[in-house]
Design a protein around this motif. Structure first.
Motif, PDB file in Angstrom:
ATOM      1  N   VAL A 182      46.107  42.298  31.860  1.00  0.00           N
ATOM      2  CA  VAL A 182      45.101  41.846  32.824  1.00  0.00           C
ATOM      3  C   VAL A 182      43.966  41.162  32.079  1.00  0.00           C
ATOM      4  O   VAL A 182      43.821  41.307  30.862  1.00  0.00           O
ATOM      5  CB  VAL A 182      44.529  43.021  33.654  1.00  0.00           C
ATOM      6  CG1 VAL A 182      45.588  43.638  34.545  1.00  0.00           C
ATOM      7  CG2 VAL A 182      43.899  44.075  32.747  1.00  0.00           C
ATOM      8  N   VAL A 183      43.172  40.411  32.821  1.00  0.00           N
ATOM      9  CA  VAL A 183      41.908  39.894  32.306  1.00  0.00           C
ATOM     10  C   VAL A 183      40.831  40.448  33.236  1.00  0.00           C
ATOM     11  O   VAL A 183      40.829  40.163  34.437  1.00  0.00           O
ATOM     12  CB  VAL A 183      41.865  38.358  32.282  1.00  0.00           C
ATOM     13  CG1 VAL A 183      40.475  37.877  31.855  1.00  0.00           C
ATOM     14  CG2 VAL A 183      42.928  37.800  31.350  1.00  0.00           C
ATOM     15  N   THR A 184      39.943  41.254  32.677  1.00  0.00           N
ATOM     16  CA  THR A 184      38.922  41.902  33.490  1.00  0.00           C
ATOM     17  C   THR A 184      37.615  41.099  33.466  1.00  0.00           C
ATOM     18  O   THR A 184      37.562  39.980  32.969  1.00  0.00           O
ATOM     19  CB  THR A 184      38.680  43.340  32.993  1.00  0.00           C
ATOM     20  OG1 THR A 184      38.306  43.310  31.613  1.00  0.00           O
ATOM     21  CG2 THR A 184      39.936  44.175  33.147  1.00  0.00           C
ATOM     22  N   GLY A 185      36.545  41.686  33.969  1.00  0.00           N
ATOM     23  CA  GLY A 185      35.271  40.988  34.119  1.00  0.00           C
ATOM     24  C   GLY A 185      34.646  40.538  32.812  1.00  0.00           C
ATOM     25  O   GLY A 185      34.786  41.176  31.774  1.00  0.00           O
ATOM     26  N   GLY A 236      38.944  43.970  42.517  1.00  0.00           N
ATOM     27  CA  GLY A 236      40.280  44.404  42.873  1.00  0.00           C
ATOM     28  C   GLY A 236      41.332  43.788  41.969  1.00  0.00           C
ATOM     29  O   GLY A 236      41.026  42.980  41.088  1.00  0.00           O
ATOM     30  N   PHE A 237      42.580  44.159  42.194  1.00  0.00           N
ATOM     31  CA  PHE A 237      43.719  43.556  41.514  1.00  0.00           C
ATOM     32  C   PHE A 237      44.141  42.309  42.292  1.00  0.00           C
ATOM     33  O   PHE A 237      44.244  42.353  43.515  1.00  0.00           O
ATOM     34  CB  PHE A 237      44.912  44.517  41.490  1.00  0.00           C
ATOM     35  CG  PHE A 237      44.743  45.722  40.606  1.00  0.00           C
ATOM     36  CD1 PHE A 237      44.948  45.626  39.237  1.00  0.00           C
ATOM     37  CD2 PHE A 237      44.429  46.967  41.149  1.00  0.00           C
ATOM     38  CE1 PHE A 237      44.832  46.739  38.411  1.00  0.00           C
ATOM     39  CE2 PHE A 237      44.304  48.084  40.337  1.00  0.00           C
ATOM     40  CZ  PHE A 237      44.512  47.960  38.964  1.00  0.00           C
ATOM     41  N   HIS A 238      44.397  41.206  41.587  1.00  0.00           N
ATOM     42  CA  HIS A 238      44.955  40.034  42.266  1.00  0.00           C
ATOM     43  C   HIS A 238      45.588  39.083  41.259  1.00  0.00           C
ATOM     44  O   HIS A 238      45.264  39.109  40.051  1.00  0.00           O
ATOM     45  CB  HIS A 238      43.889  39.299  43.095  1.00  0.00           C
ATOM     46  CG  HIS A 238      42.801  38.659  42.291  1.00  0.00           C
ATOM     47  ND1 HIS A 238      42.946  37.428  41.676  1.00  0.00           N
ATOM     48  CD2 HIS A 238      41.538  39.070  42.010  1.00  0.00           C
ATOM     49  CE1 HIS A 238      41.818  37.108  41.056  1.00  0.00           C
ATOM     50  NE2 HIS A 238      40.942  38.102  41.235  1.00  0.00           N
ATOM     51  N   ASN A 261      42.410  40.310  36.869  1.00  0.00           N
ATOM     52  CA  ASN A 261      43.320  39.178  37.056  1.00  0.00           C
ATOM     53  C   ASN A 261      44.701  39.523  36.510  1.00  0.00           C
ATOM     54  O   ASN A 261      44.823  40.044  35.397  1.00  0.00           O
ATOM     55  CB  ASN A 261      42.807  37.945  36.309  1.00  0.00           C
ATOM     56  CG  ASN A 261      41.585  37.309  36.959  1.00  0.00           C
ATOM     57  OD1 ASN A 261      41.076  36.304  36.477  1.00  0.00           O
ATOM     58  ND2 ASN A 261      41.096  37.882  38.053  1.00  0.00           N
ATOM     59  N   MET A 262      45.721  39.231  37.297  1.00  0.00           N
ATOM     60  CA  MET A 262      47.094  39.444  36.859  1.00  0.00           C
ATOM     61  C   MET A 262      47.846  38.120  36.876  1.00  0.00           C
ATOM     62  O   MET A 262      47.591  37.268  37.745  1.00  0.00           O
ATOM     63  CB  MET A 262      47.815  40.449  37.770  1.00  0.00           C
ATOM     64  CG  MET A 262      47.186  41.824  37.806  1.00  0.00           C
ATOM     65  SD  MET A 262      48.140  43.016  38.806  1.00  0.00           S
ATOM     66  CE  MET A 262      47.899  42.328  40.461  1.00  0.00           C
ATOM     67  N   HIS A 263      48.766  37.955  35.925  1.00  0.00           N
ATOM     68  CA  HIS A 263      49.583  36.737  35.894  1.00  0.00           C
ATOM     69  C   HIS A 263      50.444  36.701  37.158  1.00  0.00           C
ATOM     70  O   HIS A 263      50.965  37.736  37.596  1.00  0.00           O
ATOM     71  CB  HIS A 263      50.470  36.726  34.647  1.00  0.00           C
ATOM     72  CG  HIS A 263      51.028  35.378  34.345  1.00  0.00           C
ATOM     73  ND1 HIS A 263      52.109  34.855  35.025  1.00  0.00           N
ATOM     74  CD2 HIS A 263      50.648  34.428  33.455  1.00  0.00           C
ATOM     75  CE1 HIS A 263      52.381  33.647  34.559  1.00  0.00           C
ATOM     76  NE2 HIS A 263      51.497  33.365  33.600  1.00  0.00           N
TER      77      HIS A 263
END
Length: 283
Positions: A182-185, A236-238, A261-263
């Protein structure tokens, strides 16, 4: 000129039928016992523990239950999970204590508990389950995780995000069923950082449109295929089809506005692994 005929009304005497009936109904409350069940714990209470004062009028009881407040405070301190720091074993086996931040958990409302217990005494019930008296914060105001005692109250079905590892894991009944990068804030802007703590999946939506304000003040509206929100602030997850930087250090200066962020190729399976109201541990 208006002439009025004087009328006098005398108070009811102690021996009158209405007063005797009220006295009889109030006497029914004295000396009663009721069990208050909070998850696996049972508390034995009496009328004096629950009802400060009571009146009976027009066929109904009216209670003051302020005396129960202290007991509910003690129970919450011992068992409630809202605002709690959880002890948790990370996917790599490390024992950590989470921050107290987050929306996951429950507490007992002293007001609701007072009404439930007083009514139970009046109706002659022997026990009350606290589940109807709990509350929470976030999307689900009725509380989350009540009855879950395993894993320090987190249970065995949950999602985990490691900020340092930029990775998320999804557990179902104690088994990891999926994990994704993931890529977070964005860490360089405090307002964009993904908040640590224990949250919960508020709701899921597929497809969805994410709307908000960028750091430069411009409005954005982004279509996503999968969206699972876990904070009131909109994290959230997206999936993030527009993202090109998926490196492990992207979050430092090129991260999201707080979301995970998810691929696009990973998002579908991860989304399907999530359940509404399950905990999301972020550390």
């Amino acid at each position: 000129k208006i002439y009025l005929t004087a009328k006098q009304q005398q108070p009811l005497s102690p021996d009158s039928k209405p007063v005797q009936n009220e006295k009889k109904q109030l006497q029914k409350l004295t000396g009663k016992k009721v069990n208050y069940k909070v998850e696996k714990q049972t508390y034995h209470l009496t009328t004096d523990n629950v009802i400060t004062s009571a009146t009976y009028k027009n066929g109904q009881y009216h209670f003051n239950t302020a005396v129960i407040d202290k007991k509910i405070k003690q129970i919450n301190k011992k068992q409630a999970t809202l605002g709690k720091a959880f002890k948790f074993k990370t996917p790599d086996g490390k024992e950590i204590t989470t921050t107290r931040d987050g929306s996951y958990g429950w507490k007992i409302s002293a007001e609701r508990a007072g009404k439930s217990l007083a009514n139970a005494i009046a109706e002659g019930k022997s026990s009350v389950n606290a589940k109807a008296d709990i509350y929470g914060i976030g999307y689900n105001r009725r509380g989350t995780g009540y009855g879950v005692t395993e894993n320090d109250g987190i249970g065995n079905t949950y999602a985990v995000i490691s900020i340092a590892d930029q990775h998320a894991w999804f557990y179902k009944n104690g088994k990891c069923v999926d994990d994704v990068d993931v890529v977070t804030g964005k860490m360089s802007n405090k307002a964009d950082q993904t908040p640590k703590g224990v949250w919960y999946i508020m709701y899921k939506q597929s497809p969805s449109v994410l709307k908000g304000t960028s750091d430069n003040g411009s409005k954005y509206s982004s279509k996503v295929q999968y969206w699972a929100q876990f904070t009131d602030s909109g994290c959230g997850f997206h999936d993030a089809s527009w993202r090109h930087n998926w490196s492990k250090t992207a979050y430092l200066n090129d991260g999201s506005n707080g979301c995970a962020n998810m691929h696009p190729s990973d998002a579908g399976e991860a989304y399907n692994s999530l359940e509404v109201n399950e905990p999301v541990i972020i550390y």
